[in-house]
Design a protein around this motif. Structure first.
Motif, PDB file in Angstrom:
ATOM      1  N   MET A  68      10.609 146.790 100.316  1.00  0.00           N
ATOM      2  CA  MET A  68      11.487 145.655 100.223  1.00  0.00           C
ATOM      3  C   MET A  68      10.878 144.639  99.255  1.00  0.00           C
ATOM      4  SD  MET A  68      13.066 143.531 103.303  1.00  0.00           S
ATOM      5  CE  MET A  68      14.115 142.170 103.014  1.00  0.00           C
ATOM      6  N   ALA A  69      11.696 144.090  98.402  1.00  0.00           N
ATOM      7  CA  ALA A  69      11.227 143.170  97.368  1.00  0.00           C
ATOM      8  C   ALA A  69      10.818 141.835  97.980  1.00  0.00           C
ATOM      9  CB  ALA A  69      12.311 142.966  96.322  1.00  0.00           C
ATOM     10  N   ARG A  70       9.710 141.304  97.465  1.00  0.00           N
ATOM     11  CA  ARG A  70       9.266 139.987  97.900  1.00  0.00           C
ATOM     12  C   ARG A  70      10.127 138.911  97.254  1.00  0.00           C
ATOM     13  NH1 ARG A  70       4.278 137.909  96.336  1.00  0.00           N
ATOM     14  NH2 ARG A  70       4.704 138.783  94.313  1.00  0.00           N
ATOM     15  N   GLN A  71      10.284 137.820  97.963  1.00  0.00           N
ATOM     16  CA  GLN A  71      11.023 136.684  97.412  1.00  0.00           C
ATOM     17  C   GLN A  71      10.132 135.965  96.403  1.00  0.00           C
ATOM     18  OE1 GLN A  71      12.199 133.776 100.282  1.00  0.00           O
ATOM     19  NE2 GLN A  71      13.381 132.593  98.804  1.00  0.00           N
ATOM     20  N   PHE A  72      10.741 135.393  95.405  1.00  0.00           N
ATOM     21  CA  PHE A  72      10.011 134.623  94.399  1.00  0.00           C
ATOM     22  C   PHE A  72       9.278 133.488  95.101  1.00  0.00           C
ATOM     23  CE2 PHE A  72      10.300 131.237  90.979  1.00  0.00           C
ATOM     24  CZ  PHE A  72       9.248 131.747  90.231  1.00  0.00           C
ATOM     25  N   PRO A  73       7.953 133.413  94.965  1.00  0.00           N
ATOM     26  CA  PRO A  73       7.185 132.421  95.725  1.00  0.00           C
ATOM     27  C   PRO A  73       7.518 130.963  95.385  1.00  0.00           C
ATOM     28  CG  PRO A  73       5.713 133.891  94.482  1.00  0.00           C
ATOM     29  CD  PRO A  73       7.102 134.295  94.198  1.00  0.00           C
ATOM     30  N   LEU A  74       8.024 130.710  94.200  1.00  0.00           N
ATOM     31  CA  LEU A  74       8.351 129.344  93.792  1.00  0.00           C
ATOM     32  C   LEU A  74       9.854 129.077  93.858  1.00  0.00           C
ATOM     33  CD1 LEU A  74       5.945 129.090  90.714  1.00  0.00           C
ATOM     34  CD2 LEU A  74       5.583 128.199  93.021  1.00  0.00           C
ATOM     35  N   ALA A  75      10.556 129.824  94.694  1.00  0.00           N
ATOM     36  CA  ALA A  75      12.013 129.687  94.781  1.00  0.00           C
ATOM     37  C   ALA A  75      12.430 128.288  95.230  1.00  0.00           C
ATOM     38  CB  ALA A  75      12.591 130.736  95.733  1.00  0.00           C
ATOM     39  N   GLY A  76      11.702 127.696  96.144  1.00  0.00           N
ATOM     40  CA  GLY A  76      12.028 126.346  96.611  1.00  0.00           C
ATOM     41  C   GLY A  76      11.882 125.311  95.507  1.00  0.00           C
ATOM     42  N   LEU A  77      10.798 125.415  94.758  1.00  0.00           N
ATOM     43  CA  LEU A  77      10.571 124.497  93.643  1.00  0.00           C
ATOM     44  C   LEU A  77      11.631 124.697  92.557  1.00  0.00           C
ATOM     45  CD1 LEU A  77       8.846 122.341  92.265  1.00  0.00           C
ATOM     46  CD2 LEU A  77       7.408 124.191  91.363  1.00  0.00           C
ATOM     47  N   LEU A  78      11.974 125.951  92.293  1.00  0.00           N
ATOM     48  CA  LEU A  78      13.020 126.231  91.298  1.00  0.00           C
ATOM     49  C   LEU A  78      14.343 125.619  91.730  1.00  0.00           C
ATOM     50  CD1 LEU A  78      14.079 127.601  88.755  1.00  0.00           C
ATOM     51  CD2 LEU A  78      14.377 129.689  90.092  1.00  0.00           C
ATOM     52  N   ARG A  79      14.686 125.755  92.987  1.00  0.00           N
ATOM     53  CA  ARG A  79      15.948 125.182  93.484  1.00  0.00           C
ATOM     54  C   ARG A  79      15.937 123.656  93.342  1.00  0.00           C
ATOM     55  NH1 ARG A  79      20.838 125.033  93.272  1.00  0.00           N
ATOM     56  NH2 ARG A  79      21.903 124.164  95.038  1.00  0.00           N
ATOM     57  N   LEU A  80      14.800 123.042  93.671  1.00  0.00           N
ATOM     58  CA  LEU A  80      14.678 121.589  93.524  1.00  0.00           C
ATOM     59  C   LEU A  80      14.873 121.173  92.060  1.00  0.00           C
ATOM     60  CD1 LEU A  80      13.964 118.805  94.733  1.00  0.00           C
ATOM     61  CD2 LEU A  80      11.571 119.354  94.221  1.00  0.00           C
ATOM     62  N   ARG A  81      14.249 121.900  91.167  1.00  0.00           N
ATOM     63  CA  ARG A  81      14.391 121.560  89.738  1.00  0.00           C
ATOM     64  C   ARG A  81      15.813 121.799  89.252  1.00  0.00           C
ATOM     65  NH1 ARG A  81       8.724 123.011  86.958  1.00  0.00           N
ATOM     66  NH2 ARG A  81       7.502 121.436  88.054  1.00  0.00           N
ATOM     67  N   GLN A  82      16.466 122.830  89.760  1.00  0.00           N
ATOM     68  CA  GLN A  82      17.866 123.062  89.389  1.00  0.00           C
ATOM     69  C   GLN A  82      18.753 121.933  89.897  1.00  0.00           C
ATOM     70  OE1 GLN A  82      18.286 126.993  91.062  1.00  0.00           O
ATOM     71  NE2 GLN A  82      18.012 127.987  89.078  1.00  0.00           N
ATOM     72  N   LEU A  83      18.464 121.439  91.094  1.00  0.00           N
ATOM     73  CA  LEU A  83      19.225 120.304  91.626  1.00  0.00           C
ATOM     74  C   LEU A  83      19.011 119.055  90.772  1.00  0.00           C
ATOM     75  CD1 LEU A  83      18.698 120.751  95.473  1.00  0.00           C
ATOM     76  CD2 LEU A  83      20.824 121.044  94.196  1.00  0.00           C
ATOM     77  N   ARG A  84      17.771 118.832  90.357  1.00  0.00           N
ATOM     78  CA  ARG A  84      17.496 117.683  89.482  1.00  0.00           C
ATOM     79  C   ARG A  84      18.196 117.841  88.133  1.00  0.00           C
ATOM     80  NH1 ARG A  84      11.132 116.630  90.797  1.00  0.00           N
ATOM     81  NH2 ARG A  84      11.477 115.662  92.818  1.00  0.00           N
ATOM     82  N   GLU A  85      18.215 119.061  87.637  1.00  0.00           N
ATOM     83  CA  GLU A  85      18.916 119.312  86.373  1.00  0.00           C
ATOM     84  C   GLU A  85      20.416 119.053  86.532  1.00  0.00           C
ATOM     85  OE1 GLU A  85      20.010 122.953  83.331  1.00  0.00           O
ATOM     86  OE2 GLU A  85      18.411 123.273  84.787  1.00  0.00           O
ATOM     87  N   ASP A  86      20.976 119.516  87.630  1.00  0.00           N
ATOM     88  CA  ASP A  86      22.401 119.271  87.890  1.00  0.00           C
ATOM     89  C   ASP A  86      22.693 117.773  88.002  1.00  0.00           C
ATOM     90  OD1 ASP A  86      22.804 121.995  87.897  1.00  0.00           O
ATOM     91  OD2 ASP A  86      22.939 122.171  90.082  1.00  0.00           O
ATOM     92  N   GLU A  87      21.793 117.050  88.670  1.00  0.00           N
ATOM     93  CA  GLU A  87      21.968 115.605  88.806  1.00  0.00           C
ATOM     94  C   GLU A  87      21.897 114.927  87.432  1.00  0.00           C
ATOM     95  OE1 GLU A  87      19.543 111.850  90.743  1.00  0.00           O
ATOM     96  OE2 GLU A  87      19.284 113.839  91.614  1.00  0.00           O
ATOM     97  N   ALA A  88      20.944 115.348  86.615  1.00  0.00           N
ATOM     98  CA  ALA A  88      20.804 114.773  85.273  1.00  0.00           C
ATOM     99  C   ALA A  88      22.017 115.119  84.416  1.00  0.00           C
ATOM    100  CB  ALA A  88      19.522 115.277  84.612  1.00  0.00           C
ATOM    101  N   ALA A  89      22.553 116.325  84.583  1.00  0.00           N
ATOM    102  CA  ALA A  89      23.751 116.714  83.830  1.00  0.00           C
ATOM    103  C   ALA A  89      24.947 115.861  84.256  1.00  0.00           C
ATOM    104  CB  ALA A  89      24.050 118.200  84.043  1.00  0.00           C
ATOM    105  N   GLY A  90      25.055 115.579  85.539  1.00  0.00           N
ATOM    106  CA  GLY A  90      26.131 114.708  86.025  1.00  0.00           C
ATOM    107  C   GLY A  90      26.003 113.293  85.488  1.00  0.00           C
ATOM    108  N   SER A  91      24.769 112.777  85.452  1.00  0.00           N
ATOM    109  CA  SER A  91      24.538 111.442  84.897  1.00  0.00           C
ATOM    110  C   SER A  91      24.879 111.404  83.416  1.00  0.00           C
ATOM    111  CB  SER A  91      23.079 111.028  85.094  1.00  0.00           C
ATOM    112  OG  SER A  91      22.773 110.909  86.452  1.00  0.00           O
TER     113      SER A  91
END
Length: 144
Positions: free
Chosen positions: A1-24
């Motif tokens: 079974m494939a391991r989950q990307f260890p930095l998935a939480g940080l990536l999601r946080l950065r994607q949320l910040r990117e989305d917020e910056a795109a909205g601004s």
């Protein structure tokens, strides 16, 4: 079974910040577009005013109206300059957020590639084991 990307939480946080910056950035672009439209309307109104005053009172009224419109136009140009500055800051924030996200997305892609390679390697070892076991049984059958 494939391991989950260890930095998935940080990536999601950065994607949320990117989305917020795109909205601004989108909001800043819309405010700037609206301001430019208003400047255009006031400029057109100021240029297209063709009033022939009949007396001194109406001449003073036309002069006051034109002065007021010019003042409003100057205010709108100042607002447009401020909005342009804000739009530039929003663009910079978006670019920084995007750059932070891209690096993690590349790491995630490498992780997924490594996991896929490991999975294929495990499958190949199982197939090799099955083939060698089958070959050994076949050779043992032929000896008897």
């Amino acid at each position: 079974m494939a391991r989950q990307f260890p930095l998935a939480g940080l990536l999601r946080l950065r994607q949320l910040r990117e989305d917020e910056a795109a909205g601004s950035l989108a909001a800043a672009n819309e405010r700037l577009r609206t301001s430019r439209d208003r400047v255009g309307v006031v400029s057109d109104a100021l240029v297209s005013t063709d009033i022939s005053p009949a007396g001194s009172a109406s001449l003073y009224a036309v002069a006051a109206a034109r002065a007021s419109a010019r003042s409003a136009l100057a205010d709108l140009h100042a607002l447009e300059s401020q909005l342009t500055l804000e739009q530039g800051h929003a663009q910079d924030r978006y670019r920084a957020a995007r750059a932070a996200t891209v690096g993690l997305e590349k790491l995630e892609g490498r992780h997924q590639d490594a996991e896929a390679t490991a999975l294929l390697g495990a499958e190949q070892r199982i197939l090799d084991e099955l083939a060698s076991t089958g070959w050994a049984r076949s050779a043992a059958k032929d000896r008897t």
